[in-house]
Motif scaffolding. Structure first.
Motif, PDB file in Angstrom:
ATOM      1  N   LEU A  14       3.722 -34.600  69.857  1.00 39.31           N
ATOM      2  CA  LEU A  14       4.454 -33.399  69.462  1.00 39.31           C
ATOM      3  C   LEU A  14       4.385 -33.282  67.953  1.00 39.31           C
ATOM      4  N   ASP A  15       4.078 -32.122  67.448  1.00 39.97           N
ATOM      5  CA  ASP A  15       3.881 -31.918  66.009  1.00 39.97           C
ATOM      6  C   ASP A  15       4.640 -30.656  65.606  1.00 39.97           C
ATOM      7  N   SER A  31       8.242 -35.114  55.318  1.00 30.51           N
ATOM      8  CA  SER A  31       9.040 -34.041  54.750  1.00 30.51           C
ATOM      9  C   SER A  31       8.606 -32.670  55.254  1.00 30.51           C
ATOM     10  N   ALA A  32       7.354 -32.539  55.683  1.00 29.47           N
ATOM     11  CA  ALA A  32       6.861 -31.249  56.176  1.00 29.47           C
ATOM     12  C   ALA A  32       6.746 -31.212  57.690  1.00 29.47           C
ATOM     13  N   ARG A  33       6.251 -32.294  58.299  1.00 27.57           N
ATOM     14  CA  ARG A  33       6.029 -32.328  59.737  1.00 27.57           C
ATOM     15  C   ARG A  33       6.625 -33.587  60.327  1.00 27.57           C
ATOM     16  N   THR A  34       7.139 -33.456  61.539  1.00 24.23           N
ATOM     17  CA  THR A  34       7.586 -34.608  62.328  1.00 24.23           C
ATOM     18  C   THR A  34       6.716 -34.683  63.571  1.00 24.23           C
ATOM     19  N   ARG A  35       6.193 -35.881  63.807  1.00 18.07           N
ATOM     20  CA  ARG A  35       5.293 -36.083  64.942  1.00 18.07           C
ATOM     21  C   ARG A  35       5.866 -37.153  65.845  1.00 18.07           C
ATOM     22  N   ALA A  36       5.804 -36.916  67.131  1.00 17.87           N
ATOM     23  CA  ALA A  36       6.373 -37.851  68.111  1.00 17.87           C
ATOM     24  C   ALA A  36       5.390 -38.044  69.248  1.00 17.87           C
ATOM     25  N   HIS A  83      -4.119 -36.768  60.132  1.00 17.96           N
ATOM     26  CA  HIS A  83      -2.754 -36.259  60.033  1.00 17.96           C
ATOM     27  C   HIS A  83      -1.841 -36.854  61.104  1.00 17.96           C
ATOM     28  N   THR A  84      -2.421 -37.389  62.193  1.00 20.92           N
ATOM     29  CA  THR A  84      -1.596 -38.009  63.241  1.00 20.92           C
ATOM     30  C   THR A  84      -1.816 -39.517  63.339  1.00 20.92           C
ATOM     31  N   ALA A  85      -2.525 -40.097  62.362  1.00 17.44           N
ATOM     32  CA  ALA A  85      -2.860 -41.522  62.452  1.00 17.44           C
ATOM     33  C   ALA A  85      -1.607 -42.391  62.477  1.00 17.44           C
ATOM     34  N   ALA A  86      -0.616 -42.080  61.648  1.00 17.23           N
ATOM     35  CA  ALA A  86       0.572 -42.936  61.565  1.00 17.23           C
ATOM     36  C   ALA A  86       1.326 -42.980  62.891  1.00 17.23           C
ATOM     37  N   VAL A  87       1.509 -41.832  63.527  1.00 16.87           N
ATOM     38  CA  VAL A  87       2.263 -41.833  64.783  1.00 16.87           C
ATOM     39  C   VAL A  87       1.455 -42.497  65.889  1.00 16.87           C
ATOM     40  N   ARG A  88       0.135 -42.378  65.850  1.00 18.13           N
ATOM     41  CA  ARG A  88      -0.693 -43.048  66.859  1.00 18.13           C
ATOM     42  C   ARG A  88      -0.668 -44.560  66.667  1.00 18.13           C
ATOM     43  N   VAL A  93      -1.229 -46.792  60.172  1.00 20.03           N
ATOM     44  CA  VAL A  93      -2.543 -46.165  59.999  1.00 20.03           C
ATOM     45  C   VAL A  93      -3.649 -47.169  60.315  1.00 20.03           C
ATOM     46  N   ALA A  94      -3.508 -48.387  59.809  1.00 18.49           N
ATOM     47  CA  ALA A  94      -4.517 -49.421  60.064  1.00 18.49           C
ATOM     48  C   ALA A  94      -4.619 -49.734  61.552  1.00 18.49           C
ATOM     49  N   LEU A  95      -3.480 -49.749  62.247  1.00 21.48           N
ATOM     50  CA  LEU A  95      -3.491 -49.990  63.688  1.00 21.48           C
ATOM     51  C   LEU A  95      -4.219 -48.874  64.420  1.00 21.48           C
ATOM     52  N   ALA A  96      -3.956 -47.629  64.017  1.00 19.71           N
ATOM     53  CA  ALA A  96      -4.612 -46.495  64.670  1.00 19.71           C
ATOM     54  C   ALA A  96      -6.113 -46.521  64.451  1.00 19.71           C
ATOM     55  N   ALA A  97      -6.540 -47.020  63.285  1.00 13.63           N
ATOM     56  CA  ALA A  97      -7.963 -47.061  62.968  1.00 13.63           C
ATOM     57  C   ALA A  97      -8.654 -48.265  63.578  1.00 13.63           C
ATOM     58  N   GLY A  98      -7.871 -49.190  64.154  1.00  9.72           N
ATOM     59  CA  GLY A  98      -8.455 -50.401  64.697  1.00  9.72           C
ATOM     60  C   GLY A  98      -9.074 -51.277  63.624  1.00  9.72           C
ATOM     61  N   ALA A  99      -8.472 -51.265  62.427  1.00  8.14           N
ATOM     62  CA  ALA A  99      -9.032 -51.989  61.294  1.00  8.14           C
ATOM     63  C   ALA A  99      -8.926 -53.503  61.486  1.00  8.14           C
ATOM     64  N   ASP A 100      -9.855 -54.209  60.905  1.00  3.48           N
ATOM     65  CA  ASP A 100      -9.866 -55.667  60.934  1.00  3.48           C
ATOM     66  C   ASP A 100      -8.826 -56.184  59.939  1.00  3.48           C
ATOM     67  N   HIS A 101      -7.782 -56.831  60.451  1.00  3.87           N
ATOM     68  CA  HIS A 101      -6.704 -57.312  59.574  1.00  3.87           C
ATOM     69  C   HIS A 101      -7.054 -58.629  58.889  1.00  3.87           C
TER      70      HIS A 101
END
Length: 267
Positions: free
Chosen positions: A46-47, A32-37, A243-248, A130-138
């Motif tokens: 892009l932010d 709602s505040a920022r769009t990241r691509a 703040h950019t974890a989801a797009v990454r 977010v979990a993918l960006a963090a390289g979390a163990d699924h």
């Protein structure tokens, strides 16, 4: 007599599929505040503010996890990404979506993204990105807390899939309007507590023993997050560049799809 040995055939399953170098791609996280691509091949994010300009003023086409103005969202995407796309070719687009009410968001997002003439559109829950960006163990349960500008989600993942989720229409953008940081912290604690009470399995407790993964712009606010470890009774780990974890994370999924084009056949 000379014996000529023929090379043994290599099984196709052991030959990695090369990436689709002719494919363009976009990872999108529209808040709602920022769009990241993130654009494939450029490796940059892009932010920009999530605004559109239909007349003399600026309007916000996305509000608290809901696309309220689909044509306005399309105009914003065209302004942001249209000039940056190859003249020929159709991009593969990966869009993050809120976990709750995600169906409505995904429907409107797909409509808005049509302005980019996509080859296919994939959607991914924001917490999973977010979990993918963090390289979390699924392989183990994971609790993701995503504190955005106007929406906060608490999501339980097991095996990479969403098994429970809570949300509140509060975020860091509300702090300037009289919401105290402690109210946002309390909202997160209340959601985790409700999740624990309603969980008939051991997944939530197992995730808490592992620790909470913290994302969103709110992860950069010590006035919101400093009390969370004590209040939740577990470690709280912000992801790098939260703040950019989801797009990454969406970009990770985009890269996987480009290595395996068949993934998009059923989209």
């Amino acid at each position: 007599m000379t014996v000529v040995r023929r090379p043994r055939p290599v099984s196709a399953r052991h030959v990695p599929r090369p990436p689709c170098r002719r494919c363009s791609g976009i990872a999108l996280d529209m808040g709602s505040a920022r769009t990241r691509a993130w654009l494939a091949g450029r490796g940059t994010v892009l932010d920009v503010p999530t605004v559109t300009f239909p007349g003399n003023g600026a309007l916000h086409p996305i509000q608290r996890g809901t696309i309220v103005d689909t044509p306005g969202t399309a105009r914003m995407l065209d302004r942001l990404l249209g000039p940056r796309l190859p003249r020929f070719g159709r991009p593969l687009v990966v869009v993050t979506a809120p976990v709750l009410d995600g169906l409505a968001f995904r429907t409107e997002a797909r409509t808005a993204v049509e302005i980019l003439r996509p080859r296919a559109v994939l959607t991914v829950p924001g917490a999973r990105a977010v979990a993918l960006a963090a390289g979390a163990d699924h392989a183990r349960p994971l609790l993701v807390v995503d504190i955005g500008a106007h929406l906060t989600e608490v999501v339980l993942l097991a095996g990479g899939a969403v098994t429970d989720a809570r949300r509140t229409a509060l975020g860091t953008g509300d702090l300037a309007d009289g919401t105290a940081p402690g109210q946002l912290t309390e909202a997160v604690v209340d959601m985790v507590t409700a999740m624990l009470r309603q969980d008939r399995t051991s997944l939530t407790r197992a995730a808490l023993r592992r620790g909470v993964l913290l994302a969103g712009g709110g992860a950069l606010r010590p006035d919101v997050t400093q009390d969370l470890p004590d209040r939740l009774g577990c470690p709280v780990q912000p992801v790098p560049s939260p703040h950019t974890a989801a797009v990454r994370g969406a970009a990770c999924l985009l890269a996987s799809a480009h290595h395996h084009p068949s993934v998009t056949d059923t989209v």
